[in-house]
Scaffold this motif. Structure first.
Motif, mmCIF file in Angstrom:
data_model
loop_
_atom_site.group_PDB
_atom_site.id
_atom_site.type_symbol
_atom_site.label_atom_id
_atom_site.label_comp_id
_atom_site.label_asym_id
_atom_site.label_seq_id
_atom_site.Cartn_x
_atom_site.Cartn_y
_atom_site.Cartn_z
ATOM 1 N N LYS A 213 -9.989 -27.915 -22.467
ATOM 2 C CA LYS A 213 -9.043 -28.568 -21.464
ATOM 3 C C LYS A 213 -8.605 -27.458 -20.470
ATOM 4 O O LYS A 213 -8.924 -26.269 -20.161
ATOM 5 C CB LYS A 213 -6.948 -28.051 -22.344
ATOM 6 N N ARG A 214 -7.632 -27.654 -19.399
ATOM 7 C CA ARG A 214 -8.085 -27.826 -17.769
ATOM 8 C C ARG A 214 -6.487 -26.965 -17.533
ATOM 9 O O ARG A 214 -5.790 -27.670 -18.343
ATOM 10 C CB ARG A 214 -8.267 -28.339 -16.643
ATOM 11 N N SER A 215 -6.778 -26.206 -16.626
ATOM 12 C CA SER A 215 -5.838 -24.985 -16.837
ATOM 13 C C SER A 215 -4.628 -26.295 -15.412
ATOM 14 O O SER A 215 -5.458 -27.060 -14.682
ATOM 15 C CB SER A 215 -5.633 -24.096 -16.153
ATOM 16 N N GLU B 78 -18.137 -30.725 -10.523
ATOM 17 C CA GLU B 78 -16.375 -30.285 -9.507
ATOM 18 C C GLU B 78 -15.329 -31.986 -8.210
ATOM 19 O O GLU B 78 -16.515 -32.599 -7.454
ATOM 20 C CB GLU B 78 -16.634 -29.450 -8.464
ATOM 21 N N ASN B 79 -14.503 -31.869 -8.354
ATOM 22 C CA ASN B 79 -13.332 -32.611 -7.586
ATOM 23 C C ASN B 79 -12.975 -32.076 -5.740
ATOM 24 O O ASN B 79 -12.826 -32.788 -5.745
ATOM 25 C CB ASN B 79 -12.908 -33.163 -7.840
ATOM 26 N N TYR B 80 -13.293 -31.014 -6.098
ATOM 27 C CA TYR B 80 -12.254 -30.562 -5.054
ATOM 28 C C TYR B 80 -13.048 -29.072 -4.035
ATOM 29 O O TYR B 80 -14.520 -28.525 -4.150
ATOM 30 C CB TYR B 80 -11.613 -29.693 -4.911
ATOM 31 N N SER C 105 -16.212 -28.932 -14.054
ATOM 32 C CA SER C 105 -15.496 -27.609 -14.384
ATOM 33 C C SER C 105 -15.110 -27.955 -14.035
ATOM 34 O O SER C 105 -13.976 -26.672 -12.729
ATOM 35 C CB SER C 105 -16.576 -27.294 -14.068
ATOM 36 N N LYS C 106 -13.697 -28.912 -12.522
ATOM 37 C CA LYS C 106 -13.023 -28.291 -11.895
ATOM 38 C C LYS C 106 -11.904 -28.081 -12.961
ATOM 39 O O LYS C 106 -11.386 -28.349 -14.141
ATOM 40 C CB LYS C 106 -12.459 -29.972 -11.492
ATOM 41 N N LEU C 107 -10.959 -27.078 -12.329
ATOM 42 C CA LEU C 107 -9.695 -26.635 -12.395
ATOM 43 C C LEU C 107 -9.903 -25.226 -13.806
ATOM 44 O O LEU C 107 -9.183 -25.297 -14.282
ATOM 45 C CB LEU C 107 -8.725 -27.426 -12.542
ATOM 46 N N PHE D 57 -19.947 -45.060 -10.651
ATOM 47 C CA PHE D 57 -18.074 -45.701 -11.520
ATOM 48 C C PHE D 57 -17.246 -44.839 -12.159
ATOM 49 O O PHE D 57 -17.727 -43.918 -12.734
ATOM 50 C CB PHE D 57 -17.689 -47.793 -11.704
ATOM 51 N N MET D 58 -15.633 -45.206 -11.805
ATOM 52 C CA MET D 58 -14.697 -44.476 -12.766
ATOM 53 C C MET D 58 -14.581 -45.174 -13.862
ATOM 54 O O MET D 58 -14.464 -46.458 -12.936
ATOM 55 C CB MET D 58 -14.137 -43.993 -11.782
ATOM 56 N N PRO D 59 -14.194 -45.522 -15.286
ATOM 57 C CA PRO D 59 -13.936 -46.227 -15.764
ATOM 58 C C PRO D 59 -12.298 -46.480 -15.815
ATOM 59 O O PRO D 59 -11.230 -44.860 -15.570
ATOM 60 C CB PRO D 59 -14.271 -45.945 -17.460
ATOM 61 N N LEU E 220 -23.840 -38.489 -17.799
ATOM 62 C CA LEU E 220 -22.647 -38.475 -18.056
ATOM 63 C C LEU E 220 -21.651 -36.944 -17.225
ATOM 64 O O LEU E 220 -22.522 -36.026 -17.375
ATOM 65 C CB LEU E 220 -23.392 -38.403 -19.622
ATOM 66 N N ARG E 221 -20.252 -37.533 -17.421
ATOM 67 C CA ARG E 221 -19.623 -36.301 -16.690
ATOM 68 C C ARG E 221 -18.756 -36.332 -17.672
ATOM 69 O O ARG E 221 -18.014 -36.811 -18.022
ATOM 70 C CB ARG E 221 -19.023 -37.297 -15.738
ATOM 71 N N ILE E 222 -18.374 -35.228 -18.512
ATOM 72 C CA ILE E 222 -17.832 -34.837 -19.526
ATOM 73 C C ILE E 222 -17.529 -33.495 -19.258
ATOM 74 O O ILE E 222 -17.648 -32.279 -18.654
ATOM 75 C CB ILE E 222 -18.854 -34.764 -20.741
ATOM 76 N N GLY E 223 -16.123 -33.620 -18.867
ATOM 77 C CA GLY E 223 -14.998 -32.267 -19.118
ATOM 78 C C GLY E 223 -14.216 -31.670 -20.258
ATOM 79 O O GLY E 223 -15.241 -31.538 -21.068
ATOM 80 N N GLU E 224 -12.760 -31.769 -20.231
ATOM 81 C CA GLU E 224 -12.782 -31.372 -21.215
ATOM 82 C C GLU E 224 -13.112 -31.006 -22.933
ATOM 83 O O GLU E 224 -12.565 -30.080 -23.534
ATOM 84 C CB GLU E 224 -11.363 -31.144 -21.483
ATOM 85 N N SER E 225 -14.031 -32.470 -22.906
ATOM 86 C CA SER E 225 -13.933 -32.893 -24.780
ATOM 87 C C SER E 225 -15.492 -31.706 -24.821
ATOM 88 O O SER E 225 -16.097 -31.037 -25.692
ATOM 89 C CB SER E 225 -14.585 -33.858 -24.918
#
Ligand code: PLP
Length: 228
Positions: free
Chosen positions: A226-228, A57-59, A36-38, A163-165, A217-222
């Motif tokens: 879309k993030r702002s 979250e990333n920040y 949910s970042k941004l 890990f980050m692919p 599973l870390r799933i954001g925009e899908s």
């Protein structure tokens, strides 16, 4: 037509279910973290109302603001790079941290958690593809590093690896990398049987990650749009 979070959640859930069946794994082994970042708080609340209760979250500041404003039973995952001056916020507001990759950060986080009188679920981030631009410890260091964490930092409950692919690689290359990290986890499990988690899958490869043993599973925009 604009697809709401509800539709996307249904679609992703059924893909997860199908991938689990194909891999002969139980759906219960998979934890979906909505990144949910941004994203505004409204989006988190909308997803929460659908039954999603793990958010990533990333920040650190954004995590603190959101965890203060959102329902208290949300499980917060800190998945971004950790700055040493932010460990206090992370200790206070996160339940999981996916990005432990330096002893110094582990020590500071452990101290901050001591102050909070709290423990956190922790994953070691591994730079399995040895990409220069990427954080994470090198694969050959992962076993010793995990043992060190377990021995010295009792407020970190070591759960496994993340890990980050690589972006823009073939499916086959991604699967090969995921297999490598799953093998690495097996070596760690030999000494640390609690390290049962792998946080591998993201939007573009979560089905493959289920076939290679991912549990988170870390799933954001899908999922959230879309993030702002
Ligand atoms: C942003 C992010 C994700 C999610 O990315 P999407 O492309 O929005 O699915 C997953 N993991 C990490 C570490 C991230 O920073």
């Amino acid at each position: 037509m604009h697809k709401g979070i509800a539709d996307k959640f249904v679609a992703i859930s059924s893909k997860i279910k199908a991938a689990c069946e194909k891999a002969q794994r139980s759906n219960d082994e998979i934890r979906l973290v909505a990144v949910s970042k941004l994203q505004p708080i409204d989006v988190i609340n909308e997803a929460y109302a659908l039954g999603i209760n793990n958010f990533g979250e990333n920040y650190a500041k954004e995590l603190a603001e959101k965890s203060s404003a959102c329902p208290k039973d949300i499980i917060w995952h800190f998945i971004g790079p950790i700055q040493s001056n932010k460990v206090g916020l992370i200790a206070k507001h996160a339940n999981w941290v996916h990005s432990i990759d330096r002893e110094k950060i582990a020590r500071k986080l452990n101290d901050a958690l001591e102050t909070e009188n709290k423990k956190i679920h922790a994953l070691v981030q591994v730079n399995i593809d040895r990409e220069e631009s990427k954080s994470g410890i090198l694969p050959e260091e992962a076993v010793d590093f995990s043992n060190e964490l377990m021995a010295h930092y009792p407020n970190l409950i070591l759960e496994g690896l993340m890990f980050m692919p690589k972006i823009n690689t073939s499916k086959k290359a991604k699967i090969d990398t995921m297999r490598k990290i799953a093998d690495l986890q097996k070596k760690i499990l030999y000494k640390l049987p609690g390290c049962t988690h792998l946080s591998l899958g993201t939007s573009s490869d979560f089905e493959e990650s289920i076939s290679t043993g991912s549990t988170i599973l870390r799933i954001g925009e899908s999922l959230l749009g879309k993030r702002s």
